[in-house]
Design a protein around this motif. Structure first.
Motif, short mmCIF file in Angstrom:
data_model
loop_
_atom_site.label_atom_id
_atom_site.label_comp_id
_atom_site.label_asym_id
_atom_site.label_seq_id
_atom_site.Cartn_x
_atom_site.Cartn_y
_atom_site.Cartn_z
N ALA A 158 0.83 -1.21 0.00
CA ALA A 158 0.00 0.00 0.00
C ALA A 158 0.86 1.26 0.00
CB ALA A 158 -0.93 0.01 1.22
N THR A 159 1.99 1.22 0.70
CA THR A 159 2.91 2.37 0.72
C THR A 159 3.47 2.64 -0.67
OG1 THR A 159 3.51 1.92 3.02
CG2 THR A 159 5.01 3.31 1.75
N ASN A 160 3.87 1.58 -1.36
CA ASN A 160 4.39 1.73 -2.72
C ASN A 160 3.32 2.34 -3.64
OD1 ASN A 160 6.86 0.65 -1.98
ND2 ASN A 160 6.27 -1.45 -2.56
N GLU A 161 2.08 1.88 -3.48
CA GLU A 161 1.01 2.39 -4.32
C GLU A 161 0.74 3.87 -4.03
OE1 GLU A 161 -3.63 1.37 -5.59
OE2 GLU A 161 -2.64 0.27 -3.96
N VAL A 162 0.78 4.25 -2.76
CA VAL A 162 0.58 5.65 -2.39
C VAL A 162 1.68 6.52 -2.99
CG1 VAL A 162 0.70 7.28 -0.46
CG2 VAL A 162 -0.76 5.27 -0.29
N ASN A 163 2.92 6.06 -2.90
CA ASN A 163 4.03 6.83 -3.47
C ASN A 163 3.86 7.02 -4.98
OD1 ASN A 163 5.22 7.00 -0.96
ND2 ASN A 163 6.52 5.22 -1.25
N ASP A 164 3.40 5.96 -5.65
CA ASP A 164 3.20 6.03 -7.09
C ASP A 164 2.08 7.03 -7.44
OD1 ASP A 164 3.57 4.99 -9.87
OD2 ASP A 164 1.50 4.33 -9.57
N LYS A 165 0.96 6.95 -6.69
CA LYS A 165 -0.16 7.85 -6.94
C LYS A 165 0.20 9.29 -6.60
CE LYS A 165 -2.77 4.48 -8.26
NZ LYS A 165 -3.01 4.29 -9.71
N GLN A 166 1.02 9.46 -5.57
CA GLN A 166 1.42 10.82 -5.18
C GLN A 166 2.30 11.43 -6.26
OE1 GLN A 166 3.76 11.13 -1.57
NE2 GLN A 166 2.84 13.10 -1.09
N SER A 167 3.18 10.60 -6.86
CA SER A 167 4.02 11.09 -7.96
C SER A 167 3.16 11.51 -9.15
CB SER A 167 5.00 9.99 -8.38
OG SER A 167 5.77 10.40 -9.49
N SER A 168 2.15 10.69 -9.47
CA SER A 168 1.24 11.03 -10.57
C SER A 168 0.48 12.32 -10.27
CB SER A 168 0.25 9.88 -10.81
OG SER A 168 0.94 8.70 -11.19
N LEU A 169 0.06 12.46 -9.01
CA LEU A 169 -0.68 13.67 -8.61
C LEU A 169 0.21 14.90 -8.74
CD1 LEU A 169 -3.13 15.11 -7.43
CD2 LEU A 169 -2.34 14.44 -5.15
N SER A 170 1.46 14.81 -8.30
CA SER A 170 2.37 15.96 -8.38
C SER A 170 2.59 16.36 -9.84
CB SER A 170 3.71 15.60 -7.72
OG SER A 170 3.54 15.32 -6.36
N GLN A 171 2.77 15.36 -10.70
CA GLN A 171 2.98 15.64 -12.12
C GLN A 171 1.73 16.30 -12.72
OE1 GLN A 171 4.01 12.20 -14.39
NE2 GLN A 171 4.32 13.31 -16.31
N ALA A 172 0.55 15.80 -12.35
CA ALA A 172 -0.70 16.39 -12.86
C ALA A 172 -0.86 17.82 -12.40
CB ALA A 172 -1.89 15.54 -12.41
N ARG A 173 -0.49 18.08 -11.15
CA ARG A 173 -0.61 19.45 -10.63
C ARG A 173 0.36 20.40 -11.34
NH1 ARG A 173 -1.18 18.08 -4.14
NH2 ARG A 173 -3.46 17.80 -4.15
N GLN A 174 1.56 19.93 -11.64
CA GLN A 174 2.51 20.75 -12.38
C GLN A 174 1.96 21.10 -13.76
OE1 GLN A 174 6.17 18.56 -12.42
NE2 GLN A 174 6.64 18.93 -10.27
N GLN A 175 1.38 20.11 -14.43
CA GLN A 175 0.80 20.36 -15.74
C GLN A 175 -0.39 21.31 -15.64
OE1 GLN A 175 -0.11 16.45 -17.19
NE2 GLN A 175 2.00 15.95 -17.72
N ALA A 176 -1.19 21.16 -14.57
CA ALA A 176 -2.34 22.06 -14.38
C ALA A 176 -1.86 23.49 -14.11
CB ALA A 176 -3.22 21.57 -13.23
N ASP A 177 -0.78 23.62 -13.31
CA ASP A 177 -0.24 24.95 -13.03
C ASP A 177 0.27 25.60 -14.31
OD1 ASP A 177 -0.82 24.63 -10.38
OD2 ASP A 177 1.20 24.01 -9.80
N ALA A 178 0.94 24.81 -15.15
CA ALA A 178 1.42 25.36 -16.42
C ALA A 178 0.25 25.78 -17.31
CB ALA A 178 2.28 24.31 -17.14
N ALA A 179 -0.81 24.95 -17.35
CA ALA A 179 -2.00 25.29 -18.14
C ALA A 179 -2.67 26.53 -17.60
CB ALA A 179 -2.97 24.11 -18.14
N LYS A 180 -2.68 26.68 -16.26
CA LYS A 180 -3.29 27.87 -15.65
C LYS A 180 -2.48 29.12 -16.00
CE LYS A 180 -6.23 29.87 -12.84
NZ LYS A 180 -5.71 31.25 -12.80
N ALA A 181 -1.16 29.01 -16.01
CA ALA A 181 -0.33 30.15 -16.38
C ALA A 181 -0.60 30.58 -17.82
CB ALA A 181 1.15 29.81 -16.20
N GLU A 182 -0.72 29.59 -18.71
CA GLU A 182 -1.03 29.90 -20.11
C GLU A 182 -2.43 30.51 -20.22
OE1 GLU A 182 -0.56 26.36 -22.36
OE2 GLU A 182 1.63 26.29 -22.14
N LEU A 183 -3.38 30.00 -19.43
CA LEU A 183 -4.74 30.55 -19.44
C LEU A 183 -4.74 31.99 -18.95
CD1 LEU A 183 -7.82 30.25 -19.70
CD2 LEU A 183 -7.84 29.32 -17.38
#
Length: 789
Positions: A158-183
């Protein structure tokens, strides 16, 4: 003269009428005694003190009653116990016969052998129980150890899965922040372009502005639509133009530079070409160096002192234009300006008045500005040659000039300035909005990705939390199992000790039977109970081979029986103690009478104290009522004072609102002693002015005197009053009126109003408004056609 004004806006404010709130509920028969707030507060304090004293007495009485009731209960219990002991002692005496005692002794001898046999059986059972206890401990450790191991593995996964999902979430947030800056960048671009587009000034024409002659040519204005069209248009401020200051001469007249004149002319030409297209005519205005020089020459060479066209200056300027066929001029009143935005505003409202309010001048200004004049006079009607255009401010008087001319032939090599066209800006705004929509879609998709990643992370985090909880539960169960093993060994040891103790008691009973009859009886019962416990232990040991749940249940049952045996032993001892107590009570039976007397006395004391409590509570209720009444009187006084204060505050607020309203309500002086309101109405003679403030017949402050007239209605009203006064003084209204005001309203630097309105008057008020009612001057447009053939 043409009057240009800012369209006024009317603000309605509700009048505030605050009435005093008074207590009208007064007795018609008997006047109330007036109680002051201080007296009411004293009454409250006194009632509070009396109520607190009564409450203290009531509490003390309650305590006394409670104690008396406790004494009654205690005495009652003693009487009941004494009676019970007496009865028990009598029963015991009946049973304590020699025959019964001998029977008990015989039973004790028989029981001794039984105890010895059960002691051996218990020893064997003890060994078996120890064995099963060890088996149970091992079983517990093996089922539980595996659970702990599984729980640890689950937590790791479960710890490994959380770390994986957290990495995906961080990447998604970075992409969303970049999209927000462009918006945000796209939104900023749209906002900037939208601001520029919103500041584009146009004059929106009604579809049926012109009426047509039998040849299909527009030859007159449809007066039914002009008022609505005038009100539908308004000037839009140009923020960049506000930063561009304009100069003034010593008399405060606006002086435009050549660059500012060119800027203004191109801006006006763009608006008027659009007007011409809207009414179905050719957008034929052009701006050239020669057209700018033409209007500038007229502006600098005009010398007529009155508000009129300088024909000599126009003729001289026309001679400078080769091949000229016709020239026209419309002039408007001066307009004070601090910057180019002010200049454009004034010129814009002059154009509105010329196009939609020119009836008194037979629509001469409108025909020039809308292009109807050149279209009707063209060699080919409806397809006129270019109309060369210029706008300027007369240098000495500040009159706004719209000058234009046409030529017989068009020179294709002639330099023409580019008239602003906002199509490119509008197209850029359209493209920017499209790009903004794309960015909004990208940001929305990025936001959805973040939301999905957050959901996946939350699911993984929940699984990890659950795995950790199971891990903790498994570890706790493992630790509890170890503790249970220890407790099991201890309980078995205690069981062995109990059997040994029972054996010792049995031995002790057999040493002396004369005084141990009851003890032997008790020991025999205890032995039987212990024997049962031993049998239970054997049963537990036999069932240890079964599944763990069954072993544990039997193990618990064995120790439940042991607990029951201990309870039986304690019960027997309690019974013996009770018999001894009853015997003692029997021997002291005479004391029961005294205890009964004490019970009666306790009851009497309780009754007396209860009666006292009732009396004290009644007094307390009276004091509570008095306190409530006093508080009501005080609250009533405080409420009345608060109401009066609220009324006073409301009256002050109403006065403040009225004064604020008056500060923003403008009146205007007209003639010798007249006042005009913002609607153009003449005020009654009982309105007075003191220190520039206007007061009505009641002496109420209702407004301020303003010299900055920006309303066409007010301007006409002022001119009407002054014209009437002038007519009264001289039968030749026009000549007397014009000459008088031309002299009186000579423009001086000290009389020019800045845009803040801090001076006494402005140029429009000094020159333009004085002539507003003279019909022959309301449209000063001139045009002529030269025939050079």
């Amino acid at each position: 003269m043409l009057l240009a004004v800012n369209k006024p806006s009317t603000v309605h404010a509700a009048d505030v009428d605050v009435k005093n709130n008074t207590n009208e509920a007064q007795s018609q028969k008997q006047p109330e005694q007036v109680v002051t707030k201080d007296q009411a507060q004293k009454d409250v304090n006194k009632a509070q003190s009396e109520r607190d004293n009564a409450k203290s007495q009531a509490d003390e009485a309650q305590k006394n009653v409670d104690k008396a009731n406790q004494d009654v209960t205690s005495a009652q219990k003693q009487v009941e116990e004494a009676t019970k002991a007496n009865n028990s002692a009598k029963e015991i005496q009946k049973e304590a016969t020699p025959e019964h005692i001998n029977e008990v002794k015989a039973n004790i001898v028989q029981q001794e052998q039984e105890v010895a046999n059960k002691a051996k059986a218990q020893e064997a059972a003890q060994k078996e129980a120890n064995k099963q206890s060890s088996n149970l401990a091992d079983a517990q450790k093996d089922q539980l150890a595996e659970q702990v191991n599984n729980a640890n593995n689950a937590v790791s996964e479960a710890t490994n899965e959380v770390n994986d999902k957290q990495s995906s979430l961080s990447q998604a947030r970075q992409q969303a922040d970049a999209a927000k800056a462009e918006l945000d960048a796209a939104q900023s671009t749209v906002n900037g372009l939208q601001t520029k587009v919103d500041s584009i000034n146009v004059i929106t024409m009604p579809k049926n502005y012109f009426l047509y002659n039998k040849y299909g040519m527009p030859d007159r204005v449809n007066t039914a639509v002009v008022d609505a069209a005038y009100n539908a248009n308004s000037y839009k401020d140009d923020q960049e133009a506000k930063k561009e200051a304009v100069a003034h001469n010593k008399d405060g007249v606006t002086q435009l530079t050549d660059a500012q004149q060119k800027e203004l002319t191109l801006w006006v030409a763009g608006i008027l070409n659009d007007v011409r297209q809207q009414v179905g005519l050719k957008p034929n205005l052009v701006v050239t160096p020669a057209s700018l020089a033409h209007t500038n020459y007229i502006a600098t060479h005009s010398t007529v002192p009155t508000f009129d066209h300088d024909i000599n200056a126009i003729d001289a300027a026309d001679k400078l234009i080769p091949d000229l066929s016709m020239s026209s001029e419309s002039i408007g009143t001066p307009w004070y300006a601090e910057n180019m935005n002010d200049v454009k505003r004034g010129v814009y409202y002059h154009m509105l008045s010329m196009i939609f309010g020119d009836a008194d001048a037979n629509w001469g200004h409108a025909f020039q500005l809308t292009g109807d004049e050149t279209s009707m006079l063209a060699n080919t009607p409806g397809n006129p040659n270019p109309e060369y255009f210029g706008v300027s401010f007369r240098k000495d008087k500040g009159f706004i000039q719209f000058d234009s001319y046409t030529k017989w032939a068009v020179d294709p090599k002639e330099q023409k300035f580019e008239i602003p066209n906002y199509d490119g800006l509008k197209a850029s705004l359209k493209d920017a909005k499209h790009e903004l929509a794309v960015k909004q879609t990208s940001y929305g998709e990025a936001t959805n990705t973040v939301n999905n990643a957050e959901k996946a992370y939350n699911v993984a985090a929940t699984k990890l939390a659950q795995a950790r909880q199971k891990q903790s539960s498994a570890k706790n169960a493992y630790e509890v199992a170890n503790a249970n093993v220890t407790k099991l060994n201890n309980d078995l040891a205690n069981l062995q000790s109990s059997l040994k103790s029972a054996q010792e008691k049995l031995n002790k009973l057999t040493e002396s039977k004369s005084d141990k009859d009851f003890d032997l009886w008790k020991a025999s019962d205890f032995y039987e109970a212990t024997k049962k416990d031993l049998d239970g232990a054997k049963s537990d040991a036999a069932n240890m081979q079964k599944e763990f749940d069954k072993v544990k249940a039997d193990y618990d049952q064995a120790f439940a029986k042991l607990s029951q045996a201990k309870a039986d032993a304690k019960q027997a001892q309690d019974k013996l103690n009770s018999l001894k107590s009853n015997l003692s009570a029997l021997q002291n039976a005479e004391e029961n009478v005294a205890e009964t007397a004490e019970l009666d006395q306790a009851k009497k004391s309780a009754d007396d104290l209860t009666a006292k409590l009732v009396e004290v509570k009644a007094t307390l209720a009276e004091k509570e009522t008095a306190l409530t009444t006093a508080k009501f009187v005080l609250a009533k006084i405080e409420k009345e004072e608060a109401a009066k204060e609220a009324v006073k505050k409301a009256q002050e607020e109403a006065k403040k609102v009225a004064e604020e309203k008056a500060e923003h309500t403008n009146f205007y002086k007209a003639g010798n002693d007249k006042l005009i309101d913002s609607k153009g109405q003449v005020m009654p003679s009982d309105y007075t002015v003191k220190e520039n403030k206007v007061y009505n017949a009641k002496g109420e402050f209702v407004g301020v005197v303003s010299s900055k007239v920006e309303s066409r209605v007010v301007a006409h009203a002022i001119a009407k009053v002054e014209a009437k006064e002038s007519t009264t003084l001289n039968s030749n209204a026009f000549s007397s009126y014009a000459s008088k005001h031309a002299k009186d309203h000579t423009v001086k630097a000290s009389s020019v109003l800045p845009t803040t309105g801090s001076r006494d008057t402005n140029l429009a008020g000094l020159i333009g408004l004085a002539l507003a009612s003279v019909g022959s001057l309301l449209g000063l447009a001139t045009s002529k056609k030269k025939d050079l053939r």
